[in-house]
Motif scaffolding. Sequence first.
Motif, PDB file in Angstrom:
ATOM      1  N   MET A  99      -5.089  -0.063  -4.496  1.00 38.66           N
ATOM      2  CA  MET A  99      -4.269  -1.088  -3.795  1.00 38.66           C
ATOM      3  C   MET A  99      -3.440  -0.517  -2.729  1.00 38.66           C
ATOM      4  SD  MET A  99      -3.545  -3.954  -6.704  1.00 38.66           S
ATOM      5  CE  MET A  99      -4.546  -4.250  -7.983  1.00 38.66           C
ATOM      6  N   VAL A 100      -2.853   0.681  -3.353  1.00 34.50           N
ATOM      7  CA  VAL A 100      -1.659   1.353  -2.768  1.00 34.50           C
ATOM      8  C   VAL A 100      -2.452   1.828  -1.227  1.00 34.50           C
ATOM      9  CG1 VAL A 100      -0.206   3.117  -2.583  1.00 34.50           C
ATOM     10  CG2 VAL A 100      -0.321   1.739  -4.609  1.00 34.50           C
ATOM     11  N   ASP A 101      -3.688   2.434  -1.686  1.00 31.55           N
ATOM     12  CA  ASP A 101      -4.351   3.143  -0.469  1.00 31.55           C
ATOM     13  C   ASP A 101      -4.649   2.027   0.481  1.00 31.55           C
ATOM     14  OD1 ASP A 101      -4.020   5.570  -1.496  1.00 31.55           O
ATOM     15  OD2 ASP A 101      -6.061   5.777  -2.636  1.00 31.55           O
ATOM     16  N   MET A 102      -5.044   0.913  -0.115  1.00 30.85           N
ATOM     17  CA  MET A 102      -5.728  -0.021   1.047  1.00 30.85           C
ATOM     18  C   MET A 102      -4.427  -0.872   1.568  1.00 30.85           C
ATOM     19  SD  MET A 102      -8.890  -1.518  -1.276  1.00 30.85           S
ATOM     20  CE  MET A 102      -9.412  -2.497   0.047  1.00 30.85           C
ATOM     21  N   LYS A 103      -3.235  -0.417   1.158  1.00 34.24           N
ATOM     22  CA  LYS A 103      -2.195  -1.401   1.670  1.00 34.24           C
ATOM     23  C   LYS A 103      -2.207  -2.890   1.329  1.00 34.24           C
ATOM     24  CE  LYS A 103      -0.698   1.900   4.881  1.00 34.24           C
ATOM     25  NZ  LYS A 103      -1.532   2.828   4.639  1.00 34.24           N
TER      26      LYS A 103
END
Length: 386
Positions: A63-67
Amino acid sequence: MSADLAPLPLKEQFTRGLDAPICLTWELTYACNLACVHCLSSSGRRDPGELTPEEARGIVDDMVDMKVFYVNIGGGEPMLRPDFFDLVSYAVGRKVGVKFSTNGTRLTARRAEQLAALDYLDVQISIDGATAATNDAVRGEGSFAAARRAMDHLAAAGFGPFKISVVVTRQNVEELDALAAIADSYGAQLRLTRLRPSGRAVDSWEALHPTAAQQRTLYHWLVERPGVLTGDSFFHLSALGEPLDGLNLCGAGRVVCLIDPVGDVYACPFVIDRQFLAGNVRHPGGFPTVWRTSALFTSLREPQSAGACASCGSFDACQGGCMAAKFFTGLPLDGPDPECVHGHGEAALAARGERPQAVLGHSKVHRDGTPVPVPTPVRFRSPARA
C-alpha cells in the motif's frame, strides 16, 4: 494545453481505473462473535488459512509503495485477530490511513485509550437501529448496548469524531433522525450504507430491504443532509433528481476492491463470489500485480453497455445501479438495479429465472471448497444475561 492533451474528466478517470485503489477494503478475519442476519461475508469462524502477521505487514508495505489513500479494515470482527493492534500500529506508523469497522463488543476503555493515541486512524461503530429493539433483531441480543458502551469509551478517551455506521433497512428508515441525533450527541459522523443481498443477506434481503416509498424518503433525507456519509452506496437513487454527493457509479475493480482474510482479491466488498475473484496476494507480484494486470479488473474498466437500461433517460444518473445487488438477486449485470426507482427492477425480478443460492459462509469452507463442520457462531449476550 491542447484538447488532445487535456486531462480526462475525473469521473472518466475513475471509470477507466486508477494505478491504485482509492479505498482498499481488507477483511482481516472472518472470526466474529455476532451472527448478524445481513452479514455480507457470513462471518463466524476464523479461516485456518488466514494471512500471517508477516504477510499482512507485506500488504501494508505494498500500500505504501502504491500510495493507497487509506485502507478500510473489517471482517468478521477485526479486533478478534490477535495481532490487530500491532498491524494497525504498523500501518499508521507507515503513514497509511486506517479506518476500521467494529461491532464494539471488544472495544474496552483501555483499548479506546490505545486507539486515541494513534494518528491516521478512524473508528466506525456499527449499529442498525436507534433502539435496542430494532438493532438487536438484526445484530443479536445485547449488541446495541455493547456498541453504545464502545461509543462511550471512545468519547471518554478523547478519541475525537468517530463514525457510526448504519445499514439502512426497512425497519430503521423511520429512525434516521434518531440515529443522526445519536451521532450528534457524541460529536460523531453518521454513515449510511446500502443493504446488499450478499452473504447471509441473500436470505434476509427480501424482508429487510427498504420499500420503494422508503427509498424515496431516504433520497430526500440524504439530499437535505449532505454531511451524512454514504460511501456512494445509494447512487441508484440519483435517478430521482439531484445527484447525491459522491462518485455515483460502480467503483468495483476501478477505484475499490477487497482483500479477504486468506488473501483473495475481489472486485467489490459486496460480491465475494468466485465469479468476481481477481487473484490472490500470495501469488507472484502480490497485490500490485493483481490490481494492475487482473483480467477481471481489466474487463471491468472497459466501457460498459447500458444493456436493458439503454432506453431509460436516467441511466447517466444511476449507471444501472449496483452490480452486487443485481448478481445476488439473479438479475443480469447489464439489467436494472433490483431497487430501480422507476420500478424496472421489480419487473425484472418478477421475470427472472433461478437466483443464486446462498452459499456456506466463507469462514466455513476449506480452501478446496469442501465444508468445514463448525457450529453456528454464538450471538453476543449482554453481561447481565451471560
